[in-house]
Each structure stands twice: as C-alpha cells, then as structure tokens.
Enzyme design. Sequence first.
Site, PDB file in Angstrom:
ATOM      1  N   GLU B 209       0.844  -1.189   0.000  1.00  7.70           N
ATOM      2  CA  GLU B 209       0.000   0.000   0.000  1.00  7.70           C
ATOM      3  C   GLU B 209       0.880   1.240   0.000  1.00  7.70           C
ATOM      4  OE1 GLU B 209      -2.182  -1.277   3.531  1.00  7.70           O
ATOM      5  OE2 GLU B 209      -1.222   0.298   4.685  1.00  7.70           O
ATOM      6  N   HIS B 247       8.231  18.764   7.031  1.00  8.35           N
ATOM      7  CA  HIS B 247       8.915  18.337   5.820  1.00  8.35           C
ATOM      8  C   HIS B 247       9.673  17.033   5.991  1.00  8.35           C
ATOM      9  CE1 HIS B 247       8.138  22.319   4.156  1.00  8.35           C
ATOM     10  NE2 HIS B 247       8.574  22.819   5.298  1.00  8.35           N
TER      11      HIS B 247
END
Lengths: 391, 291
Positions: B209, B247
């Site tokens: 996935e 980030h």
Amino acid sequence: MNIHEYQAKEILSAYDIPVPRGRVAVTADQVERKAKMLGGRCVVKAQIYAGGRGKAGGVQVAYHPEQAHEIAKEMFGKRLVTPQTGPEGLKVRRILVEETVEVGREYYLSIALDRESSRYCFIASAEGGVNIEEVAATTPEKIHKLFIDPYTGLRGYQARRLAHAIGLEGSVAEDCVQLILNLYRCCLDKDCSLIEINPLVVTKAGWLLALDAKINFDDNALFRHWEYHEMQDYSQMEPLEISAGKFDLAYIKLDGNIGCMVNGAGLAMATLDVLKEKGGEPANFLDVGGGATREKVAEAFRIILQDKDVKGVFVNIFGGIMRCDVIAQGIIEAAGDSQCLLPIVVRMDGSQVEEGKSLLANSGLNVQCADFLGEGAERIVAMLKEFEEAE
Amino acid sequence: MSILINSQTKVIVQGITGKTGLFHTRECRAYGTNIVGGVTPGKGGIHVDGIPVFDTMEEAVRVTGGTVSMIFVPPPGAADAILEACDAGVDLVVCITEGVPVKDMVLTRRVLADSNTLLIGPNCPGLITPGQCKIGIMPGYIHKPGKIGVVSRSGTLTYEAVKQLTDVGLGQSTCVGIGGDPIIGMKFVDVLKRFNDDPDTEGVLMIGEIGGCAEEEAAAWVKENMTKPVAGFIAGRTAPPGKRMGHAGAIISGGKGRAEDKIAAMTACGITVATSPTTMGEAMLKALGQA
C-alpha cells in the site's frame, strides 16, 4: 496527533531549547495588547494544523500594535489555504504574537522516525527555511542525517559532528550540541513522531533560536500522555472526523457522493480504488477496524449518513470470523434510525452470509447485496445513477 | 511444504486469558493449530480449554517445548511481551496487537536484530499454512493448500487477495501478513527470501500500500534474486494526497511512497502488477503464465 506551534514551543522551552518571546491570543484586541507588551514591533503568526503558512500570508510582521490588530482581524475567521491543508483550508482561531528577531542565518533541524532503519533520525541542513524540500530534492548532499542507535542513545560527539556538518563553529556549535541533545530527550520523553525546527536561526547577536516549531505525537502512545488530550484543537478538524475518532473509527472526508464503510485500511483504500475505476466518486474513507463489531458498524453508518453529500452507501466488510447477520443488524439499526432511503450496496464475506443477506432483503431498505468487490462497486454506481435520474 | 510454520509447530499464546486472546486461541485450535500453552502473568497454574497457563514465557517454553509465540497482550505491555518471548528463545514471535507505541518498537526491534528470534507484526493478521497451522486472526476457510506464497502489509485486503487466489484455483503454501506499522519485524524481503528457498512455493503474490518504500526495496530484491514469478498489487492509487505537517517525512522518503512510484518500480523489476484490486488472482495467473 498534531499540536500548534505555540504549544510545541512551550514544550521545547521546557527542555531548555531557546524560542522567541511570545504569547498566544484568541481575539484581535488581545493580539494588540500582546504586541504592546512586546514593544510594538512583532510577528503575527496564524496557528493552524499545517505548514506552508508563510507563503499563504499566515505569518506577517507588524510595526506597531494597531497594525498587529488589523492583521489579526483579517486572519481570524479566515480559512488559510496552504499546500499542506488541502483546497478547503483551515480556520484561524488562535494567533501567536512573537518578538521580531534579527536573523543572521537560517538552518533546518528535525528528528523523526526512519522506517527503513527502524531508528530515530536527525536531519539537519545549513539551507533552512521554506524551500527545504526543494533543497533535499535537488541537492541531497546538503542534507545531513544522523541515525540513533537505541542501545547507546544520542552521544555528545554525534551531536557535535552534526552541528559542524551544517557549518556551526565555536560557542554556537556547542550551544547547538546541547540543543540537539535536549531535542532527543524531548522526543523520547514525549513520544514524538516528529519534532521539526525550521528555521533554526543564529541571530545577528550570535544566539541560537527555534524560530518555528512543529511537533507530532505518536498516536499509539497517547495512552501514557493524558496531558495531550487537552492540547487538541478541535476547530482544526472536520466535525465528522472528530465524532468518528470518539468511536475509534478512522474517517477522512473526501469530495465524492458515495459513502464507504470498509473494515481494514488496506481494503478501504482498495475499495476507493475500485469505486473510482467503475466511475464512482467516494465521499469518504472509513475504516471500522479489522474486526468490525455491530456497534461500530452502526456508528460508522450514522456518521456516513450525516454527510449531506452522500447519495449512496457502499459497505465492504470482509470479516471472515465475524458473523454477517450481526453486521446486517448493525446496518439495519443505523439506517432505520436515520430513515435512510438512499441506495445501499452491501458486500459481506464471513460466516452466516445467507442469514445476513436475508435480513437485509427483508429490512425494507433500498439495499442490494453483492458477492464480489467489483460487482458491488459496479452496482452502487449503477443504483446511484438510477436514483439520480428518478429524482 | 511451507515457510516458517507447519503442522508440527508448537504454539504458546501470550495473553491467552484475555477476551480476544481466548477467542482466537479457540479459532486457531479449531483450524488444527497445535497450541501447547499460554502465558498470563498472575494466572499461572490454571488451564483454559485444557491448555496450561504459565506466569512467564521462560516457564512456558521450558515445560511445553513451544517454539512460536502468538501475542494478544494490549499495547502498553506488548513490547515487553515480544522481548520476553525473545528472551525465552522462541524461533518466531507473531504480535497481533494493534497500537504499540513506536518508541517501544525502536528498542524491541534493535534487541531482536541481535537475536535468533524472528518477529512478525505488530498490528498484523498473523500467518497461515493452509490445512496445517494458523497463527493469527484470519478466516481459515478462504484458504486452500497449494503453491502460492502470499505476503502483505494489509489485513483484510489480504483476505480479499487470498479469496481471489482460491477462486481462480490457486492454493497457497503460506500467507504472511507482515503488518502495517512503521516499525515491524520481518519485511517483504525477509519473507520473499524464504518463499524463494521453499521448494514447494511456485509463485508469490505481494500486496502493498502507499507510504514508506518497503515495496520499492522488495522489488529491487526480486529483480536481483527471485527465481519465481511474482505478482503484486498496491492499494491507495486514488487516495488524495494526505494533509500533512512538516517536511521531514518528505525528505526521508525522497519522493517515494506514492502508488504510481511503487507500481512503476515493481513493474520495472518484472513483477506483474494488478491494476485493480478485483484482478489480483488474475495477475497471479498471468505471472505464472496460466492466463
């Protein structure tokens, strides 16, 4: 779990990590008052659960308290849209008012989990600031990583090497060593999955300062940090996502009109993939958990029906060990309560499949059953089309 | 034949007296699994369904000779249970528990790396050698003995995949659900290696996935080493880009992790990737040259 910047800075501050002086405010008048306390000149920072605020106008400098008031007035109540919020944006309910800082140079510093090595990893760069992802993509040699062996923990010499790698020297480098060690301690104590300081700055006067801070907590560790429950800001979350969370259901609102209820995250994603493939548009992602119970199925169904965009429901439960008659009862109960006339397709696999199907067939609901995933997806898309044409 | 477990495997259940633990102990036993003992601290000396319960793993292993443990201990104690099983010297630990804190797993995985004990999970459905031994929470009836190895990060999507294999007439040698947490024991590559070495496994179906880069790693390994056909599927092709914070995740993954990246990497390495979750069985047939 996310928290706001001002909360993250309070936590960092408790670990002796220097942050700018600042106060949080919930009205424009308060912002003005805090600005006065800081001497007039200040930074007005919208507090939302997403990054990229600066470029979206969520961080502005005010040169006097009245200007801070004006900026705050515009920010409050507005939905701030950044690349990390999605197109609908997030409401600004809290504002951090901070002293302005004379920045010498900006750095990037974070600690996060690295899946591949199964270790915590520090990431540092001398190219801090808003373009850090671009730096990582185009000049990866400017990104320095430090993996922590849980046996030894973080050692001082490793922190020193990282500080030197980003070009710090002398007493600032030693301050940074201490900061990195404190950050590691904070990460473990608080069960963080991410702490990011971007930018970490050296001021013109030569001091280190965490100018911005983000912290994410590991959701699995919330059971040993009851203090976090009070830190959650529900105004930053979808109302339906909040009620789903109360029942331990993973729900994410999407743009389409077919409500989806699936057990297991992988199967739920695959179900959305099939619906799209068959021309449907899912209204949500909803995982009722691997072993869906009757109560959870009923709750999940109610949540799906509360979404006004939903025009049909697709249920895909691959239980195996669960009894399908029990699942069917959960659906009938919830749909009956909500007087649901919408088309429903149920695909169930498990024990007592036939009993479950006959319960649904005799329920008076507008429901069809399917034996296979693709067949079920095709059917709900077709039923929805008929239903819309009939309207 | 099979990998990791067979009809001879002796299993000890940690957390056997809890509601979930007892339910699945009974299910596994009904399937034919040889459950020789259980552990619940404070309940040593009693029997449940005739299975002796011990206070510690050390004692359970010493008395019963069990070599595999299945864990249903709740999250606060799950890492401790894994470490205890490792310390008691079992060959394989299968941790079903969902919600184990990441910090606990960082240390646990480090300890396991220095031991001879293998870990499957946490947050996984377990593994099954059809017709012989089921250690986990998957429905036994969808499986059929045969020659396809299945390895998956997902739970219920694995059931869907297995059912499709059975429906197209392909039985399974062993099916392993490695779990979806950021830190797990055995990864795709560890399981693929064993399927490659198992003389009775003729092909492998690999279900992944979005997120992380375990599938890319596995694909590269398949290209270099695998002598058997591999089919695959990646869930989440249409998932919207998640709302995220910070980030660091993007920097760590370096642009990997999206479904299209994974599918491209797998295809480039010779894996037959199903384009739809409804065609996983067909993709396996195709990889075997039978479609």
